[in-house]
Scaffold this motif. Structure first.
Motif, PDB file in Angstrom:
ATOM      1  N   ASP A 368      -5.097   1.407 -10.931  1.00  0.00           N
ATOM      2  CA  ASP A 368      -4.948   2.005  -9.601  1.00  0.00           C
ATOM      3  C   ASP A 368      -5.919   1.357  -8.628  1.00  0.00           C
ATOM      4  OD1 ASP A 368      -3.128   3.606 -10.782  1.00  0.00           O
ATOM      5  OD2 ASP A 368      -4.254   5.486 -10.562  1.00  0.00           O
ATOM      6  N   GLY A 373      -1.234  -0.361  -0.895  1.00  0.00           N
ATOM      7  CA  GLY A 373      -0.069  -0.121  -1.749  1.00  0.00           C
ATOM      8  C   GLY A 373       0.932  -1.268  -1.674  1.00  0.00           C
ATOM      9  N   ASP A 412       3.920   2.577  -8.687  1.00  0.00           N
ATOM     10  CA  ASP A 412       4.018   3.853  -7.977  1.00  0.00           C
ATOM     11  C   ASP A 412       2.830   3.968  -7.021  1.00  0.00           C
ATOM     12  OD1 ASP A 412       4.925   6.312  -7.218  1.00  0.00           O
ATOM     13  OD2 ASP A 412       5.177   7.070  -9.264  1.00  0.00           O
ATOM     14  N   ARG A 413       2.718   5.101  -6.351  1.00  0.00           N
ATOM     15  CA  ARG A 413       1.590   5.360  -5.462  1.00  0.00           C
ATOM     16  C   ARG A 413       0.442   5.922  -6.282  1.00  0.00           C
ATOM     17  NH1 ARG A 413      -0.054   3.573  -0.744  1.00  0.00           N
ATOM     18  NH2 ARG A 413       2.132   3.694  -0.050  1.00  0.00           N
ATOM     19  N   ALA A 419      -1.784   1.139  -4.657  1.00  0.00           N
ATOM     20  CA  ALA A 419      -0.761   0.878  -5.672  1.00  0.00           C
ATOM     21  C   ALA A 419      -1.247   1.314  -7.048  1.00  0.00           C
ATOM     22  CB  ALA A 419      -0.397  -0.597  -5.687  1.00  0.00           C
TER      23      ALA A 419
END
Length: 463
Positions: A368, A373, A412-413, A419
């Motif tokens: 992460d 993102g 995904d977020r 990201a």
């Protein structure tokens, strides 16, 4: 099909045999009638004629009857049929109760007599039951024999087809060493030879491709050696002894990172050369490594760079041993590709974290970041596609490594706001799952389930 063919041939044969029996019975009646007719025309003596009629048969019920002379008792034929036969002066066969009668007219001077010969149904159908039983037994024998022969022929074809299917599925799963012994019908044998040639071509093409990669990797050694010599010529990167200004500390740290990157690059090229020069048979064996150990090892390198760029970072869940079915070098390359994107496409000071967890038969490695993102996750996962001007191969490396371990990669977020890249890898220590198999349909369904899997972050264990 064999039963139908047997019926088509045997039923007409039975009917023909039955008709032959009927014709023989009528021919015998004609012979008996001819004897009586000869006697009637040869003599006019009533006693001689009576003896001829009495000698036509030992059975009184089957003796010849002569209408017009009242010889042999009452006849079975209808008087109208008798009159018709006398008028036509031609033999006739007429159906009566219990059989048929043959009426043959004979001219005796100024009048016409009619000789009647009775043929019972038992004579017309003599041997019919035995004939049909024999034909039924022959038909059953033909059916049984054909079933046995067809079963043996079909068994060979089915075994050949099943062997070909199993070999094709094995090649599809990556086992390029599979070959089959062609057999069965000519078409399946030709398909078997074609399959073996295809597998040989695949092995040769894959070997040539990997040799080319190894050669290109070897050609990188020359410029890399130059870089290593130039890095060795730089000043010392030791910051533990002495007092240095902030600028000097940054310069020495930069020198250290350059030297570490060159060492890492040399090691990766050595691994690439050694890996690509393996034979296909050696590549069939699946590699294993500890995902937690790989994450800890690579984070030693990336943590130093994160410290220079003031990036807050965390490592979660990497304290326990978590095996995954991929070679260590490939997992490290995938992890470096994803982390390299974080450092390349997010500003300095952007936080990131790496987490490792396992659940439901899969191991998840999550990266992460707190950047902007990824606007188009599907495009980012396509090989060679990039919105940032790069080669677009970073995430594809991670995707291919995940597919080797029967997993997938999803974007995904992240909780940090940027990201979140999740690599799912099959857990080799998990209990096997029972999957219903329905041929090719079930296989495709399992592949869709694997490639479309998403990692639910709400259930993830960071421990």
């Amino acid at each position: 099909m064999t039963s139908i063919v047997a019926l088509v041939f045997l039923v007409p044969l039975g009917i023909t045999l039955q008709q032959d029996t009927r014709r023989e019975a009528l021919a015998d009646a004609a012979r008996r009638s001819a004897v009586v007719v000869g006697a009637l025309t040869a003599t006019a003596d009533p006693k001689a004629r009576q003896r001829a009629v009495a000698g036509s048969s030992d059975d009184p019920a089957r003796r010849v009857v002569v209408h017009g002379l009242d010889l042999g008792g009452p006849g079975r034929a209808d008087p109208k049929d008798v009159a018709l036969a006398a008028g036509d002066r031609a033999p006739q066969v007429v159906d009566v109760a219990g059989g048929v009668v043959r009426l043959e007219p004979v001219v005796l001077g100024d009048r016409t007599a009619v000789v009647e010969v009775f043929v019972p149904d038992s004579a017309l159908d003599a041997g019919a039951t035995g004939t049909w039983v024999t034909l039924a037994v022959v038909a059953a024998g033909l059916v049984v024999a054909s079933v046995v022969v067809v079963d043996r022929l079909a068994g060979r074809a089915v075994r050949s087809a099943r062997t070909l299917v199993q070999a094709a599925m094995a090649v599809g799963d990556g086992d390029l060493g599979v070959r089959i012994e062609p057999g069965g019908p000519r078409e399946l044998a030709e398909a078997g030879y074609a399959f073996n040639r295809m597998a040989d071509r695949l092995v040769a093409s894959r070997t040539d491709e990997r040799e080319l990669v190894a050669d290109l990797s070897h050609r990188l050694r020359t410029p890399l050696t130059v870089l290593r010599l130039d890095a060795d010529a730089l000043d010392s990167d030791d910051t533990s002894v002495g007092s240095f200004s902030e600028a000097e500390l940054d310069r020495r740290r930069t020198i250290r990172r350059i030297r570490q990157a060159i060492v890492t690059l040399e090691g990766e090229i050595d691994v690439l050369i050694n890996t690509t020069r393996k034979t296909v048979a050696q590549e069939v064996a699946v590699g294993m490594c500890d995902a937690s150990e790989v994450v800890r090892d690579r984070m030693v390198f990336w943590a130093a760079l994160a410290g220079d760029q003031n990036r807050p970072h965390k490592v979660l869940g990497a304290q326990l041993r978590i095996p995954v079915p991929v070679p260590r070098a490939e997992l490290a390359a995938a992890l470096d590709a994803v982390l390299g994107n974080v450092f390349r496409y997010t500003p300095q000071g952007t936080a990131f974290e790496v987490a490792v967890s396992r659940r439901d038969g899969y191991v998840a490695i999550r990266i992460d970041d707190a950047g902007a993102g990824i606007a188009n996750p599907d495009r980012a996962l396509r090989r060679g596609a990039s919105d940032r001007g790069s080669t677009g191969l970073g995430l594809d490396i991670a995707r291919r490594v995940a597919l080797q371990a029967d997993g997938s990669v999803s974007i995904d977020r992240a909780r940090l706001g940027g990201a979140s890249v999740v690599m799912l890898l099959r857990d080799p220590e998990a209990a096997p799952r029972q999957v219903s198999r329905f041929g090719l349909v079930g296989r495709l369904a399992r592949e869709r389930e694997t490639t479309g899997r998403r990692w639910s972050r709400s259930k993830e264990s960071d421990g």
